[in-house]
Every structure is written in structure tokens, then in C-alpha cells.
Design an enzyme around this catalytic site. Structure first.
Site, PDB file in Angstrom:
ATOM      1  N   VAL A  12       0.834  -1.203   0.000  1.00 22.64           N
ATOM      2  CA  VAL A  12       0.000   0.000   0.000  1.00 22.64           C
ATOM      3  C   VAL A  12       0.867   1.251   0.000  1.00 22.64           C
ATOM      4  O   VAL A  12       0.667   2.163  -0.813  1.00 22.64           O
ATOM      5  CB  VAL A  12      -0.960  -0.013   1.213  1.00 22.64           C
ATOM      6  CG1 VAL A  12      -1.653   1.332   1.379  1.00 22.64           C
ATOM      7  CG2 VAL A  12      -1.987  -1.131   1.068  1.00 22.64           C
ATOM      8  N   GLU A 149      -7.616   1.787   2.445  1.00 22.03           N
ATOM      9  CA  GLU A 149      -7.122   1.481   1.102  1.00 22.03           C
ATOM     10  C   GLU A 149      -7.816   0.218   0.576  1.00 22.03           C
ATOM     11  O   GLU A 149      -7.897  -0.771   1.281  1.00 22.03           O
ATOM     12  CB  GLU A 149      -5.602   1.253   1.204  1.00 22.03           C
ATOM     13  CG  GLU A 149      -4.936   0.943  -0.098  1.00 22.03           C
ATOM     14  CD  GLU A 149      -5.259   1.974  -1.145  1.00 22.03           C
ATOM     15  OE1 GLU A 149      -4.922   3.143  -0.959  1.00 22.03           O
ATOM     16  OE2 GLU A 149      -5.878   1.594  -2.158  1.00 22.03           O
ATOM     17  N   LYS A 222     -13.338  -0.615   5.706  1.00 22.56           N
ATOM     18  CA  LYS A 222     -12.335  -1.446   5.034  1.00 22.56           C
ATOM     19  C   LYS A 222     -12.452  -2.916   5.449  1.00 22.56           C
ATOM     20  O   LYS A 222     -12.533  -3.817   4.625  1.00 22.56           O
ATOM     21  CB  LYS A 222     -10.928  -0.916   5.356  1.00 22.56           C
ATOM     22  CG  LYS A 222      -9.788  -1.872   5.096  1.00 22.56           C
ATOM     23  CD  LYS A 222      -9.586  -2.116   3.612  1.00 22.56           C
ATOM     24  CE  LYS A 222      -8.597  -3.225   3.349  1.00 22.56           C
ATOM     25  NZ  LYS A 222      -7.246  -2.854   3.182  1.00 22.56           N
ATOM     26  N   PHE A 267     -16.143 -12.250  -6.981  1.00 23.26           N
ATOM     27  CA  PHE A 267     -15.737 -12.958  -5.754  1.00 23.26           C
ATOM     28  C   PHE A 267     -16.696 -14.082  -5.394  1.00 23.26           C
ATOM     29  O   PHE A 267     -16.952 -14.365  -4.233  1.00 23.26           O
ATOM     30  CB  PHE A 267     -15.528 -11.967  -4.594  1.00 23.26           C
ATOM     31  CG  PHE A 267     -14.242 -11.227  -4.774  1.00 23.26           C
ATOM     32  CD1 PHE A 267     -14.092 -10.308  -5.797  1.00 23.26           C
ATOM     33  CD2 PHE A 267     -13.144 -11.492  -3.972  1.00 23.26           C
ATOM     34  CE1 PHE A 267     -12.885  -9.663  -6.014  1.00 23.26           C
ATOM     35  CE2 PHE A 267     -11.937 -10.859  -4.185  1.00 23.26           C
ATOM     36  CZ  PHE A 267     -11.808  -9.941  -5.207  1.00 23.26           C
ATOM     37  N   GLY A 275      -6.299 -16.327   0.050  1.00 24.30           N
ATOM     38  CA  GLY A 275      -5.083 -16.156   0.846  1.00 24.30           C
ATOM     39  C   GLY A 275      -4.660 -14.706   0.757  1.00 24.30           C
ATOM     40  O   GLY A 275      -5.474 -13.815   0.509  1.00 24.30           O
ATOM     41  N   CYS A 278      -4.344  -9.799   3.139  1.00 22.17           N
ATOM     42  CA  CYS A 278      -5.510  -9.070   3.668  1.00 22.17           C
ATOM     43  C   CYS A 278      -6.634  -9.963   4.189  1.00 22.17           C
ATOM     44  O   CYS A 278      -6.959  -9.910   5.364  1.00 22.17           O
ATOM     45  CB  CYS A 278      -6.063  -8.130   2.598  1.00 22.17           C
ATOM     46  SG  CYS A 278      -5.009  -6.703   2.317  1.00 22.17           S
ATOM     47  N   LYS A 281      -6.184 -12.175   7.377  1.00 23.08           N
ATOM     48  CA  LYS A 281      -5.879 -11.319   8.529  1.00 23.08           C
ATOM     49  C   LYS A 281      -7.087 -10.454   8.911  1.00 23.08           C
ATOM     50  O   LYS A 281      -7.385 -10.281  10.085  1.00 23.08           O
ATOM     51  CB  LYS A 281      -4.695 -10.429   8.124  1.00 23.08           C
ATOM     52  CG  LYS A 281      -4.104  -9.596   9.194  1.00 23.08           C
ATOM     53  CD  LYS A 281      -2.691  -9.183   8.812  1.00 23.08           C
ATOM     54  CE  LYS A 281      -2.621  -8.196   7.670  1.00 23.08           C
ATOM     55  NZ  LYS A 281      -2.908  -6.819   8.060  1.00 23.08           N
TER      56      LYS A 281
END
Ligand code: UDX
Length: 452
Positions: A12, A149, A222, A267, A275, A278, A281
């Protein structure tokens, strides 16, 4: 033109710094890691991202992009300090914010009073208020804006230049406007930047909206966006497993389901699971943040559980097709990155698959067009990394497409068959037509797809 400091040269931070500098703003990019800085000085990012290196090279050459390890050299000259430092996860899945707070503390010691502190790192709700307290303790009262972001690796430049939305959140309306204005500067320059990067603008232009919210809402947007996308993928994989038992083809099912505009096809592709840096986590971070507040997000726990089971599901299918045992079998794993278009192997299901196969005694030969080097340190000692995809395939009893790189999906299936000794072909990304694979004598095994 404002002067910018970006803290962090990760995916980022470096992309943001490259674009801001290419749009004509003097931009410092700060990182304590000397090898990353040396790489930026040579006009290169330490990771592979389409179009990024030419933009960095040009901006460094013109002096607009200034890599440094010094807050003192950068922050006092800057109108905006953009934090894009890493947020690794703790063993319990919660976000580790030590770098976020350390960056804020150090910036506080050097900021001009008018400078705006912009948070781009993905942080849980409440982080902004905590940083405001750190600032107050340090005797500074700079405006703080959350500016999450949404860029994806592999399409980072396109996503940033032609964005769906830019979200700014905070309590100071004038500061929110100033952050929006900086993004306008990049937006105006996007045609020229894309040209320098050698990428084409998208054929359909996205909405490109600017959304101002409260601080807490921006912080949540986000993580909730990523959680919902992860949920869609795990949903697709759950019904994909069901399709395996019914004889339906999940790609047909989800294409038609997604044709409903309320659902959408994005998606919703079944495969070996998500994986990257992002989704895993952010999902575990949201679950942990919920539990911290006494809220159990059962739905996200389920999404996580489904995702973690997918590599094992793929390996079990492969093992069955090889007669129930992997010991001594030669398996080619094509693709190691967590998705196509990047060298990033963090939490890559493709790596998990390769390692599971090796742990069960298979001779694994793996290849990735960009991620071989990054993968090496993450792979089981018995996985051989090959320089060419056909080396990986030579004499293989089975091949598995673990990442849908165009270098693989553009091949005719005969190209795989001719190198292999066996006939088992696992399409863990559902990116081949079963009939075309079977036509060359290979056995097609997808996720939720019956062989033709
Ligand atoms: C994601 C978000 O998309 C982005 O907005 C955010 O800023 C960062 O996290 P990224 O991690 O770069 O971006 O990758 P993305 O393209 O979202 O893919 C994530 C994973 O989901 C990949 O492993 C991909 O293979 C997988 N995926 C994606 C599926 O398994 N099925 C799908 O239908 C889509």
C-alpha cells in the site's frame, strides 16, 4: 502542490507514494528497511506489481519520490503524513498495532501543526481515537483522518487510479476535504500515470465516488468490505462442495446466481480458497475485535473455517484420483502465489497445497511465473522449485493448477498432457473447461464440477 510523507514501503505505502509523486507532489517514502529503500532508489519495488516499477523509476529520477529512513528529514516538510505501516496479526488473530502506534508517536515528534495525519493501514475501530490520545500526550493536536485502502495486489495501480470509492473519515470536516483534494490531484493525472506505467485504463469506468464518514465508520468500512468478499468466496466454496455431490457444475450455478444484480458474480468463484496479506488477517482481526467487544461473529468464524479446509479438500480429491495414496507420486504444482498477477505468497493456499502433498510423501515439483523466489522460504524441504512450468510437469503423475496465471490458463490442455506421465489434472481454480481437458486424455478434477 502539497508535500507528502508516506510511512512504509509495503504494497500500500509504496504504491501510494509512487502515484502521489507521479502526480507531481514531492513525496518522501519512509522505511527502516535499508534493502527496501535501496531497491526503491534503483527504481524498483521489492515485490512484483504490474506497472509499478516504471512509475517508481521515473519519480525517483525526477526527484519527486524520495526514499529515506528518517522521519526528521521527511515529516517536518510535509502537509500530509500517510501511515501505511504493517499490521501483522497476533497469535490470537487480533491485529498487532505496534508499528501503527510507533509510527504515530515518532511522527508526532516532527509534524508541523497544520499537517494532517492520514491512516491507510488496516486498523480496528478505535485505533484513531487511541492515536488522538497519543498525539495529545505528545502535545500535538494535528487532524487525524482515516482513509482506508482498497487496492488489490496485481491491479494496484488500476484500482487506485480508477477507484470505486475513496473513503475519508474523521471529526474535522476541513481536514477531510483537504485529503479529498490530494486524491483529486492524483485523479486528474491518472491518464498520464497509466501511460507511464504502461497499463490501459479500464473499459468501463467505475463510480469513482468520494465518501465522507465518521472516524469509526471509516475504520470499519475497510475490514467489513474485505470480510464480505471473503464471505462470498467461502459461500461459493461451500456450495461448490455440495455441487461435487450433486453433479451440478458450480461455475454454471454461480454465473446464473450472480447474474442477479443484487448478488453479482464478483468474488463468487469456487476454488482452493483465499489467501494473501488481507483477507485471512482481516477476517481473523474482525472476529477478534468482535470478541473483544463481546460480539461473536459466527458468520465470519464459519467463513474462516470453510476457507482453512479448502486446501485439504483439494489435496484429498487429488489423492483419491491417484488411488488413495500420495507416497512416491510425482505431482506438479503450477502456481504458488496467493493469486495471479503478484509474487506475494503470504497465506497462499497454493503453498499449503504443495506442502500438504510433500508432507504426505509426494514428490512435488512446483513452478510460479513470479513467485518462485518468495515461495522458497515457505515451502516444505521436499518441494522442488522449477524454472519452467514444463520442468515441473515432466513425468508427473498428476498436475494441479493452484494459481490461475494467464501463463497457464492460456495453454491448450495438450501442452500439459504432453509432458506428464499420468493423467490426473486438478483444476483448483476452476479455470479450464472440463471437456477440453478430457479431450486430450486427462482426467478433469475441478471444485464443484462434474467431469464432462
Ligand atoms: C483484497 C481486497 O480485494 C482489496 O480490496 C483490499 O484492499 C486488500 O485485500 P488482495 O488481497 O490483493 O485484495 O486480493 P483479491 O484479488 O481480493 O484476492 C484475494 C484472494 O481471494 C485470492 O487468494 C484469490 O485467489 C481469492 N479469490 C478471489 C477466490 O478464491 N475467489 C474469488 O471469487 C475471488
Amino acid at each position: 502542490m502539497p508535500t507528502i510523507t508516506v510511512l512504509g514501503t509495503g504494497y500500500v505505502g509504496l504504491t501510494t507514494a509512487a502515484l502521489f509523486s507521479a502526480a507531481g507532489m514531492h513525496t518522501y517514502v519512509v522505511d527502516p528497511n535499508d534493502s527496501r529503500l535501496a531497491s526503491v532508489r534503483q527504481g524498483k519495488s521489492f515485490f512484483y506489481e504490474v506497472g509499478l516499477d516504471p512509475v517508481i523509476a521515473q519519480a525517483v529520477q525526477t526527484g519527486m519520490l524520495i526514499p529515506t529512513n528518517s522521519y526528521r528529514e521527511s515529516v517536518p516538510h510535509s502537509d500530509f503524513i500517510i501511515s501505511a505501516v504493517g499490521t501483522p496479526d497476533n497469535p490470537d488473530g487480533s491485529s498487532n498495532l505496534q508499528y501503527v502506534y510507533a509510527a504515530a508517536r515518532e511522527a508526532a515528534a516532527h509534524m508541523q501543526p497544520h499537517a494532517i495525519y492520514v491512516q491507510k493501514s488496516t486498523v480496528p475501530v478505535g485505533t484513531g481515537n487511541h492515536i488522538a490520545k497519543l498525539f495529545a500526550e505528545a502535545g500535538v493536536h494535528n487532524a487525524y483522518v482515516s482513509n482506508p485502502e482498497f487496492l488489490r495486489e496485481g491491479t494496484a495501480l488500476l484500482d487506485s487510479l480508477w477507484f470505486d470509492r475513496i473513503v475519508v473519515g474523521g471529526n474535522d470536516a476541513a481536514a477531510l476535504e483537504r485529503v479529498v483534494d490530494v486524491h483529486h490531484i492524483v485523479e486528474k493525472a491518472r491518464g498520464a500515470i497509466a501511460q507511464a506505467a504502461g497499463i490501459n485504463p479500464p473499459t468501463t469506468l467505475p463510480a469513482g465516488s468520494y465518501i465522507s464518514t465518521s472516524l469509526e465508520s471509516a475504520e470499519m468500512i475497510k475490514v467489513v468490505s474485505n470480510a464480505f468478499l471473503a464471505l462470498k468466496i467461502s459461500f461459493a466454496n461451500s456450495v461448490g462442495i455440495l455441487a461435487d455431490t450433486t453433479g451440478a457444475d458450480i461455475t454454471q450455478v454461480l454465473a446464473a446466481v450472480g447474474a442477479d444484480r443484487r448478488i453479482g458474480t464478483a468474488f463468487l468463484q469456487a476454488g482452493r480458497g483465499y489467501g494473501g496479506g488481507c483477507f485471512p488477517k482481516d477476517v481473523s482481526g474482525l472476529i477478534a475485535a468482535g470478541l473483544h467487544q463481546g460480539v461473536q461473529l459466527t458468520i465470519m468464524e464459519a467463513a474462516q473455517e470453510v476457507n482453512e479446509a479448502m486446501p485439504g479438500y483439494v489435496v484429498a480429491k487429488l489423492q483419491n484420483a491417484l488411488g488413495g495414496t500420495l507416497g512416491g507420486k510425482r505431482v506438479a504444482v503450477l502456481g504458488l502465489a496467493f493469486k495471479a498477477g503478484t509474487s506475494d505468497c503470504r497465506r497462499s493456499p497454493a503453498i499449503t497445497i504443495a506442502n500438504m502433498l510433500a508432507a504426505r510423501g509426494a514428490h512435488v515439483s512446483a513452478y510460479d511465473p513470479q513467485a518462485n523466489d518468495e515461495a522458497r522460504g515457505l515451502l516444505h524441504a521436499n518441494v522442488q522449485v522449477q524454472k519452467q512450468y514444463d520442468d515441473a510437469l515432466t513425468d508427473a503423475d498428476a498436475a494441479i493448477i493452484a494459481t490461475d496465471w494467464p501463463a497457464f490458463t492460456s495453454q491448450a490442455p495438450a501442452e500439459f498432457a504432453k509432458h506428464m506421465a499420468g493423467t490426473v489434472f486438478v483444476d483448483a481454480m476452476n479455470c479450464f473447461e472440463p471437456a477440453s481437458v478430457q479431450a486430450v486424455g486427462l482426467q478433469y478434477i475441478g471444485i464443484g464440477r462434474k467431469a464432462a
